[in-house]
Design an enzyme around this catalytic site. Structure first.
Site, PDB file in Angstrom:
ATOM      1  N   HIS A 130       0.712  -0.957   0.186  1.00 32.42           N
ATOM      2  CA  HIS A 130       0.290  -0.132  -0.142  1.00 32.42           C
ATOM      3  C   HIS A 130       1.051   1.569  -0.039  1.00 32.42           C
ATOM      4  O   HIS A 130       0.842   2.577  -0.680  1.00 32.42           O
ATOM      5  CB  HIS A 130      -1.115   0.191   0.878  1.00 32.42           C
ATOM      6  N   LYS A 142     -16.002  -7.657   3.437  1.00 36.15           N
ATOM      7  CA  LYS A 142     -14.754  -7.977   4.785  1.00 36.15           C
ATOM      8  C   LYS A 142     -15.993  -6.903   5.869  1.00 36.15           C
ATOM      9  O   LYS A 142     -16.569  -6.201   5.963  1.00 36.15           O
ATOM     10  CB  LYS A 142     -14.102  -6.168   4.379  1.00 36.15           C
ATOM     11  N   ARG A 193      -1.584  -5.954  -8.346  1.00 32.47           N
ATOM     12  CA  ARG A 193      -0.601  -6.824  -8.283  1.00 32.47           C
ATOM     13  C   ARG A 193      -0.308  -8.069  -9.118  1.00 32.47           C
ATOM     14  O   ARG A 193       0.467  -8.306  -9.891  1.00 32.47           O
ATOM     15  CB  ARG A 193      -0.750  -7.849  -6.748  1.00 32.47           C
ATOM     16  N   SER A 253      -2.980  -7.467   3.374  1.00 33.26           N
ATOM     17  CA  SER A 253      -3.337  -7.393   4.497  1.00 33.26           C
ATOM     18  C   SER A 253      -3.450  -9.160   4.840  1.00 33.26           C
ATOM     19  O   SER A 253      -3.224  -9.172   6.421  1.00 33.26           O
ATOM     20  CB  SER A 253      -4.328  -6.642   4.780  1.00 33.26           C
TER      21      SER A 253
HETATM   22  O1  PNS Z   1      -8.760  -2.550   0.266  1.00 36.74           O
HETATM   23  P1  PNS Z   1     -10.347  -3.320  -0.584  1.00 36.74           P
HETATM   24  O2  PNS Z   1     -10.599  -3.809   0.978  1.00 36.74           O
HETATM   25  O3  PNS Z   1      -9.935  -4.118  -1.289  1.00 36.74           O
HETATM   26  O4  PNS Z   1     -10.694  -2.301  -0.793  1.00 36.74           O
HETATM   27  C1  PNS Z   1     -12.075  -2.355  -1.844  1.00 36.74           C
HETATM   28  C2  PNS Z   1     -12.450  -0.840  -1.476  1.00 36.74           C
HETATM   29  C3  PNS Z   1     -12.658  -0.470   0.007  1.00 36.74           C
HETATM   30  C4  PNS Z   1     -11.680   0.357  -2.183  1.00 36.74           C
HETATM   31  C5  PNS Z   1     -14.129  -0.615  -2.074  1.00 36.74           C
HETATM   32  O5  PNS Z   1     -14.881  -2.300  -1.244  1.00 36.74           O
HETATM   33  C6  PNS Z   1     -14.590   0.079  -2.161  1.00 36.74           C
HETATM   34  O6  PNS Z   1     -14.741   1.316  -2.532  1.00 36.74           O
HETATM   35  N1  PNS Z   1     -15.902   0.852  -0.914  1.00 36.74           N
HETATM   36  C7  PNS Z   1     -16.461   1.681  -0.862  1.00 36.74           C
HETATM   37  C8  PNS Z   1     -18.055   1.671  -1.307  1.00 36.74           C
HETATM   38  C9  PNS Z   1     -18.339   1.752  -2.951  1.00 36.74           C
HETATM   39  O7  PNS Z   1     -18.313   2.284  -2.965  1.00 36.74           O
HETATM   40  N2  PNS Z   1     -18.963   0.190  -2.915  1.00 36.74           N
HETATM   41  C10 PNS Z   1     -18.928   0.201  -4.395  1.00 36.74           C
HETATM   42  C11 PNS Z   1     -17.775   0.116  -5.835  1.00 36.74           C
HETATM   43  S1  PNS Z   1     -17.975   0.061  -6.791  1.00 36.74           S
END
Ligand code: PNS
Length: 163
Positions: free
Chosen positions: A18, A42, A92, A130
């Protein structure tokens, strides 16, 4: 006009992978907001929202154009609200691609004013996530190659299982 990018994620906890993406984004944009966001897939976080934000703050303290925020709504709404022009994500491997592609298209549909920009993860961080860090730490393995030094102790204290 200031060119703002948002770097979203769960950051449970922030890793060297990150940090690499955040650092590189900080040289491409005037301002980078690291956004601790909600991922509905999650729910069992090992670290609280404040802990996750504080860990990111402590490892980015030397990067003047990075700030850390959180938001529990749609990423697209936040991006629009702060006037960001980009969502920066690290890719990745091919396994990341389908999910990231889907999110990028959905976010573009929800808000057309920002582009999703993918930075390829540095070779040494290809395998890093993570959850890998958490598994290694919980079995007492060495995570010093995976997370920034400033937060090593915080992570160990929380995750290393007492024997
Ligand atoms: O580190 P992660 O958990 O892979 O990140 C995913 C994250 C938090 C970036 C994604 O779930 C997100 O954008 N969440 C915010 C809510 C949202 O907008 N969801 C729709 C995305 S299309």
């Amino acid at each position: 006009m200031s060119r703002i990018a948002v770097c979203p994620g769960s950051f449970d906890p922030v890793t060297l992978g990150h940090l690499d993406i955040i650092t590189r984004a900080s040289s491409l944009f005037d301002h980078v907001i690291v956004l601790v966001s909600v991922n509905m897939q999650k729910s069992n976080f090992s670290f609280s929202l404040d802990e996750r934000k504080n860990m990111i703050r402590s490892v980015t303290v030397d990067i003047p154009n990075v700030t850390v925020e959180s938001f529990d709504g749609l990423l697209a709404d936040y991006v629009k609200q702060v006037g960001a022009i980009a969502i920066v994500k690290g890719l990745r491997a091919v396994s990341d691609f389908e999910y990231e592609f889907q999110m990028a298209l959905a976010n573009k549909k929800l808000y057309d004013g920002a582009e999703t920009v993918f930075l390829t993860t540095s070779a040494e961080n290809m395998y890093l996530s993570s959850s890998v860090v958490k598994q290694i730490a919980s079995f007492g393995g060495d995570i010093s190659h995976f997370v920034p030094e400033q937060i090593l102790d915080d992570i160990r204290k929380r995750l290393v299982k007492e024997k």
